[in-house]
Design a protein around this motif. Structure first.
Motif, PDB file in Angstrom:
ATOM      1  N   MET A   1      81.412  17.365 -69.934  1.00  0.00           N
ATOM      2  CA  MET A   1      80.268  16.708 -69.272  1.00  0.00           C
ATOM      3  C   MET A   1      80.668  15.301 -68.851  1.00  0.00           C
ATOM      4  O   MET A   1      81.682  14.778 -69.288  1.00  0.00           O
ATOM      5  CB  MET A   1      79.076  16.615 -70.240  1.00  0.00           C
ATOM      6  N   ARG A   2      79.820  14.677 -68.060  1.00  0.00           N
ATOM      7  CA  ARG A   2      80.069  13.301 -67.653  1.00  0.00           C
ATOM      8  C   ARG A   2      79.183  12.351 -68.460  1.00  0.00           C
ATOM      9  O   ARG A   2      78.048  12.674 -68.812  1.00  0.00           O
ATOM     10  CB  ARG A   2      79.826  13.126 -66.152  1.00  0.00           C
ATOM     11  N   GLY A   3      79.740  11.156 -68.753  1.00  0.00           N
ATOM     12  CA  GLY A   3      78.979  10.188 -69.544  1.00  0.00           C
ATOM     13  C   GLY A   3      79.529   8.791 -69.330  1.00  0.00           C
ATOM     14  O   GLY A   3      80.696   8.617 -68.949  1.00  0.00           O
ATOM     15  N   ALA A   4      78.681   7.778 -69.577  1.00  0.00           N
ATOM     16  CA  ALA A   4      79.075   6.379 -69.375  1.00  0.00           C
ATOM     17  C   ALA A   4      79.760   5.841 -70.625  1.00  0.00           C
ATOM     18  O   ALA A   4      79.300   6.068 -71.744  1.00  0.00           O
ATOM     19  CB  ALA A   4      77.854   5.533 -69.041  1.00  0.00           C
ATOM     20  N   VAL A   5      80.871   5.138 -70.404  1.00  0.00           N
ATOM     21  CA  VAL A   5      81.656   4.578 -71.507  1.00  0.00           C
ATOM     22  C   VAL A   5      81.953   3.113 -71.181  1.00  0.00           C
ATOM     23  O   VAL A   5      82.369   2.791 -70.070  1.00  0.00           O
ATOM     24  CB  VAL A   5      82.974   5.376 -71.697  1.00  0.00           C
ATOM     25  N   LEU A   6      81.704   2.245 -72.177  1.00  0.00           N
ATOM     26  CA  LEU A   6      82.029   0.820 -72.003  1.00  0.00           C
ATOM     27  C   LEU A   6      83.444   0.591 -72.539  1.00  0.00           C
ATOM     28  O   LEU A   6      83.709   0.795 -73.727  1.00  0.00           O
ATOM     29  CB  LEU A   6      81.030  -0.061 -72.759  1.00  0.00           C
ATOM     30  N   HIS A   7      84.338   0.169 -71.653  1.00  0.00           N
ATOM     31  CA  HIS A   7      85.733  -0.053 -72.056  1.00  0.00           C
ATOM     32  C   HIS A   7      85.993  -1.486 -72.483  1.00  0.00           C
ATOM     33  O   HIS A   7      86.831  -1.750 -73.332  1.00  0.00           O
ATOM     34  CB  HIS A   7      86.683   0.367 -70.926  1.00  0.00           C
ATOM     35  N   ALA A   8      85.299  -2.390 -71.854  1.00  0.00           N
ATOM     36  CA  ALA A   8      85.467  -3.819 -72.139  1.00  0.00           C
ATOM     37  C   ALA A   8      84.270  -4.515 -71.509  1.00  0.00           C
ATOM     38  O   ALA A   8      83.543  -3.899 -70.716  1.00  0.00           O
ATOM     39  CB  ALA A   8      86.774  -4.324 -71.517  1.00  0.00           C
ATOM     40  N   PRO A   9      84.031  -5.781 -71.839  1.00  0.00           N
ATOM     41  CA  PRO A   9      82.906  -6.464 -71.202  1.00  0.00           C
ATOM     42  C   PRO A   9      82.940  -6.297 -69.686  1.00  0.00           C
ATOM     43  O   PRO A   9      83.980  -6.497 -69.052  1.00  0.00           O
ATOM     44  CB  PRO A   9      83.104  -7.924 -71.619  1.00  0.00           C
ATOM     45  N   GLY A  10      81.825  -5.866 -69.128  1.00  0.00           N
ATOM     46  CA  GLY A  10      81.716  -5.706 -67.679  1.00  0.00           C
ATOM     47  C   GLY A  10      82.347  -4.439 -67.137  1.00  0.00           C
ATOM     48  O   GLY A  10      82.245  -4.164 -65.939  1.00  0.00           O
ATOM     49  N   ASP A  11      82.989  -3.659 -67.991  1.00  0.00           N
ATOM     50  CA  ASP A  11      83.734  -2.472 -67.522  1.00  0.00           C
ATOM     51  C   ASP A  11      83.096  -1.174 -68.025  1.00  0.00           C
ATOM     52  O   ASP A  11      83.469  -0.629 -69.059  1.00  0.00           O
ATOM     53  CB  ASP A  11      85.193  -2.585 -67.992  1.00  0.00           C
ATOM     54  N   ILE A  12      82.104  -0.698 -67.238  1.00  0.00           N
ATOM     55  CA  ILE A  12      81.425   0.575 -67.540  1.00  0.00           C
ATOM     56  C   ILE A  12      82.004   1.650 -66.621  1.00  0.00           C
ATOM     57  O   ILE A  12      82.095   1.441 -65.404  1.00  0.00           O
ATOM     58  CB  ILE A  12      79.910   0.451 -67.253  1.00  0.00           C
ATOM     59  N   ARG A  13      82.412   2.776 -67.193  1.00  0.00           N
ATOM     60  CA  ARG A  13      82.936   3.871 -66.369  1.00  0.00           C
ATOM     61  C   ARG A  13      82.222   5.168 -66.730  1.00  0.00           C
ATOM     62  O   ARG A  13      81.990   5.437 -67.911  1.00  0.00           O
ATOM     63  CB  ARG A  13      84.424   4.085 -66.615  1.00  0.00           C
ATOM     64  N   VAL A  14      81.897   5.959 -65.704  1.00  0.00           N
ATOM     65  CA  VAL A  14      81.369   7.302 -65.972  1.00  0.00           C
ATOM     66  C   VAL A  14      82.548   8.259 -65.891  1.00  0.00           C
ATOM     67  O   VAL A  14      83.239   8.331 -64.873  1.00  0.00           O
ATOM     68  CB  VAL A  14      80.263   7.685 -64.974  1.00  0.00           C
ATOM     69  N   GLU A  15      82.799   8.942 -67.008  1.00  0.00           N
ATOM     70  CA  GLU A  15      84.014   9.754 -67.072  1.00  0.00           C
ATOM     71  C   GLU A  15      83.743  11.060 -67.802  1.00  0.00           C
ATOM     72  O   GLU A  15      82.665  11.264 -68.350  1.00  0.00           O
ATOM     73  CB  GLU A  15      85.125   8.945 -67.777  1.00  0.00           C
ATOM     74  N   GLU A  16      84.717  11.941 -67.806  1.00  0.00           N
ATOM     75  CA  GLU A  16      84.575  13.199 -68.536  1.00  0.00           C
ATOM     76  C   GLU A  16      84.584  12.924 -70.030  1.00  0.00           C
ATOM     77  O   GLU A  16      85.483  12.236 -70.538  1.00  0.00           O
ATOM     78  CB  GLU A  16      85.707  14.177 -68.187  1.00  0.00           C
ATOM     79  N   ARG A  17      83.564  13.422 -70.719  1.00  0.00           N
ATOM     80  CA  ARG A  17      83.531  13.353 -72.186  1.00  0.00           C
ATOM     81  C   ARG A  17      83.368  14.775 -72.705  1.00  0.00           C
ATOM     82  O   ARG A  17      82.886  15.659 -71.996  1.00  0.00           O
ATOM     83  CB  ARG A  17      82.357  12.500 -72.664  1.00  0.00           C
ATOM     84  N   GLU A  18      83.748  14.972 -73.942  1.00  0.00           N
ATOM     85  CA  GLU A  18      83.631  16.311 -74.522  1.00  0.00           C
ATOM     86  C   GLU A  18      82.158  16.715 -74.625  1.00  0.00           C
ATOM     87  O   GLU A  18      81.324  15.876 -74.977  1.00  0.00           O
ATOM     88  CB  GLU A  18      84.251  16.308 -75.925  1.00  0.00           C
ATOM     89  N   ASP A  19      81.853  17.969 -74.331  1.00  0.00           N
ATOM     90  CA  ASP A  19      80.473  18.438 -74.514  1.00  0.00           C
ATOM     91  C   ASP A  19      80.100  18.318 -75.987  1.00  0.00           C
ATOM     92  O   ASP A  19      80.887  18.717 -76.857  1.00  0.00           O
ATOM     93  CB  ASP A  19      80.345  19.913 -74.098  1.00  0.00           C
ATOM     94  N   PRO A  20      78.898  17.790 -76.281  1.00  0.00           N
ATOM     95  CA  PRO A  20      78.488  17.726 -77.687  1.00  0.00           C
ATOM     96  C   PRO A  20      78.220  19.118 -78.237  1.00  0.00           C
ATOM     97  O   PRO A  20      77.843  20.032 -77.496  1.00  0.00           O
ATOM     98  CB  PRO A  20      77.202  16.896 -77.634  1.00  0.00           C
ATOM     99  N   ARG A  21      78.466  19.294 -79.540  1.00  0.00           N
ATOM    100  CA  ARG A  21      78.238  20.585 -80.204  1.00  0.00           C
ATOM    101  C   ARG A  21      77.406  20.377 -81.448  1.00  0.00           C
ATOM    102  O   ARG A  21      77.447  19.319 -82.068  1.00  0.00           O
ATOM    103  CB  ARG A  21      79.578  21.197 -80.638  1.00  0.00           C
ATOM    104  N   ILE A  22      76.672  21.398 -81.823  1.00  0.00           N
ATOM    105  CA  ILE A  22      75.938  21.371 -83.088  1.00  0.00           C
ATOM    106  C   ILE A  22      76.944  21.142 -84.219  1.00  0.00           C
ATOM    107  O   ILE A  22      77.911  21.894 -84.351  1.00  0.00           O
ATOM    108  CB  ILE A  22      75.203  22.715 -83.315  1.00  0.00           C
ATOM    109  N   GLY A  23      76.737  20.092 -85.028  1.00  0.00           N
ATOM    110  CA  GLY A  23      77.633  19.818 -86.149  1.00  0.00           C
ATOM    111  C   GLY A  23      76.964  20.183 -87.461  1.00  0.00           C
ATOM    112  O   GLY A  23      77.516  20.913 -88.272  1.00  0.00           O
ATOM    113  N   ALA A  24      75.736  19.722 -87.639  1.00  0.00           N
ATOM    114  CA  ALA A  24      74.968  20.022 -88.848  1.00  0.00           C
ATOM    115  C   ALA A  24      73.824  20.957 -88.471  1.00  0.00           C
ATOM    116  O   ALA A  24      73.388  20.970 -87.317  1.00  0.00           O
ATOM    117  CB  ALA A  24      74.417  18.731 -89.439  1.00  0.00           C
ATOM    118  N   PRO A  25      73.327  21.742 -89.433  1.00  0.00           N
ATOM    119  CA  PRO A  25      72.235  22.685 -89.118  1.00  0.00           C
ATOM    120  C   PRO A  25      70.943  21.997 -88.683  1.00  0.00           C
ATOM    121  O   PRO A  25      70.043  22.652 -88.161  1.00  0.00           O
ATOM    122  CB  PRO A  25      72.029  23.465 -90.427  1.00  0.00           C
TER     123      PRO A  25
END
Lengths: 345, 345
Positions: A1-25
């Motif tokens: 999926m795509r999601g916003a990630v802050l790399h450094a001050p002022g540096d926001i990038r929308v990039e591929e991130r892993e799809d979230p999965r159910i971890g706990a019930p």
């Protein structure tokens, strides 16, 4: 999926991130209908809060339940749900007292990054509240506001003991401050004084029910509030900024015996004990237990009695998150809604 | 008349002072039945608060009305009255909200020096409350306690929202802290935890209704309170010291959503905004509006349902004020009652 990630001050990038999965019930996965940028996202964006490593951003969300863990009972696939920035079990003593954002099992949702297409929400039963039906598109901004800024402004008003006949002042004209105006009016305040020097925000404050606008700040602002209140100060003051100046402005603008509700995340604030002591104010606030208010807010929005979605004065596709941050940082926008692209799902 | 005057740190003298006279038509002159030394008198006595010039001392008083100004209607010559450290009109908006110690016309009574034979009380109608009859001698210490330390402990408990079923912790084992224990118990608290490491004070705390004693201080004290409250902290904490350590101890010992009532006069306190924000506590306090509580306290004392006079563990003639200060400074006495000599009047 795509999601916003802050790399450094002022540096926001929308990039591929892993799809979230159910971890706990007790988890749920939500396909986000809308998300947004928060005033508090600007603290790390501006480098005031440190950014140690690339961080998924966003903690405001509404969406459709895509999948639930085996222990989840209160929400199910296909429902439209509203959650907030802290996941809570909603059953511990602290939750039952109405302080879900201090739940003994609380988990920050923000670390999962809600400025994305999908989001994993822990403790789904305690955290998410479903609307009666999947709402029409025009109500989505208002439900999204309930997820944080409306719930936070509402808590500020409740913490400031706003009620019928009272005079209320609001310090801060961001989305939270503006929605605190709406909350104060809805809770019966007779007079609501918005402190703002920005015309578009003054206009929205008036639309939300402000009866007076004060443009002065700091001690001049305090003097103006006193002038408007027979020299005594307001009954209730809502603080929605989080700086030393705004906190002192709120405390000083409150009459003895009155209430300060503070919801601006405190940054480098040191309250002088002697002044606080002799001020005779009540002080309450902190991270809003939005969950406490969600059922009521959802009902008010669904029945179109309040329209908090008006705080979104700019709407952009998720991919333009960088522009969204810039617009808020430069105060070109009050609050920016982000639309995840879902065409391929 | 004779009265106590502080000339320099540690230098208290009882000397001839001019007899007080009616200055304004709202004044009353009282012949003091008893007066006493306050924990807050020790701040200038110890040189922590500066002493610029010789200062008449004392702000706690009960006595017989000797003379009233022409405008005084609520009390008359010959009545036994209880007053407190701030004179108030009891009619302004702030007074009517219950904050008489922030009355818009408030006047400190302490500057007139209540450790003396006679005292001028301004705004007598709003400030003084008469007992139904001149009380028997054995009740005088309790009425004197109502004048400040009981009223202050009571306000601490009310500010901390003490009520039935609640668990209350009290930080500070001076007279105010001990009477906060009494107030908490009277207001229905289920459990009252007194924090004290001094056996005579622990015993008095138990007599006043404390169910638990915690001897640890600071973070260890907080840890112990948490142990006693299922890890959550107390519902209500009353702070009766006024230092940075005691304030932080109170805030940290309170559960999220709980209430801190602080009545120790703040000295060099700076509250960290971020910790306060995330603590989720309610904070309220300041100089106690003793006048609010006087009618109720007078009734409880007159009917012998409470016995706050027990905090006076030493009683001396006014002429021995210097010894009274020393005994309190060295913690040999909890609180010292002073008996004005009236033989020649």
């Amino acid at each position: 999926m795509r999601g916003a990630v802050l790399h450094a001050p002022g540096d926001i990038r929308v990039e591929e991130r892993e799809d979230p999965r159910i971890g706990a019930p007790t988890d749920a996965i939500i396909r986000l209908s809308a998300t947004c940028v928060c005033g508090s996202d600007l603290w790390p964006y501006r480098g005031i809060d440190k950014v140690a490593e690339p961080a998924p951003m966003g903690h405001e969300y509404v969406g459709i339940v895509e999948e639930v863990g085996s222990a989840v009972r209160n929400v199910r696939k296909g429902q439209f749900v509203v959650g907030s920035f802290f996941a809570s079990d909603n059953t511990c003593d602290i939750c039952r007292a109405g302080y879900q954002s201090s739940c003994v099992r609380r988990v920050g949702v923000g670390a999962n990054g809600a400025q994305a297409e999908y989001l994993r929400v822990p403790l789904a039963d305690g955290t998410l509240v479903a609307t009666p039906d999947v709402p029409p598109a025009d109500l989505i901004p208002s439900y999204l506001a309930a997820s944080d800024v409306l719930g936070t402004g509402w808590f500020g008003a409740v913490a400031a003991e706003v009620g019928p006949g009272k005079t209320v002042a609001v310090v801060g004209d961001g989305a939270v401050g503006l929605l605190a105006v709406l909350a104060a009016r809805h809770l019966g305040a007779e007079r609501v004084i918005a402190m703002s020097r920005h015309e578009p925000r003054q206009n929205l404050a008036r639309e939300f029910g402000a009866t007076d606008i004060v443009t002065e700040r700091a001690d001049d602002g305090v003097a103006r509030i006193k002038e408007l209140t027979g020299g005594l100060g307001a009954d209730s003051v809502i603080e929605a900024v989080g700086t030393q100046e705004s906190m002192m402005q709120a405390i000083r603008a409150t009459r003895p015996g009155g209430h300060v509700g503070y919801v601006g995340v405190a940054h480098d604030v040191r309250l002088p004990g002697d002044e606080l002591f002799f001020s005779h104010v009540h002080l309450h606030g902190g991270p809003a237990p939005v969950r406490r208010f969600l059922p009521e807010l959802i009902e008010l929005i669904g029945s179109r009695r309040i329209d908090p979605g008006k705080v979104f004065d700019l709407s952009l596709p998720l991919d333009q998150a960088a522009e969204a941050y810039r617009a808020m940082d430069e105060r070109r926008a009050i609050k920016v809604l982000l639309q995840p692209e879902e065409s391929d799902k």
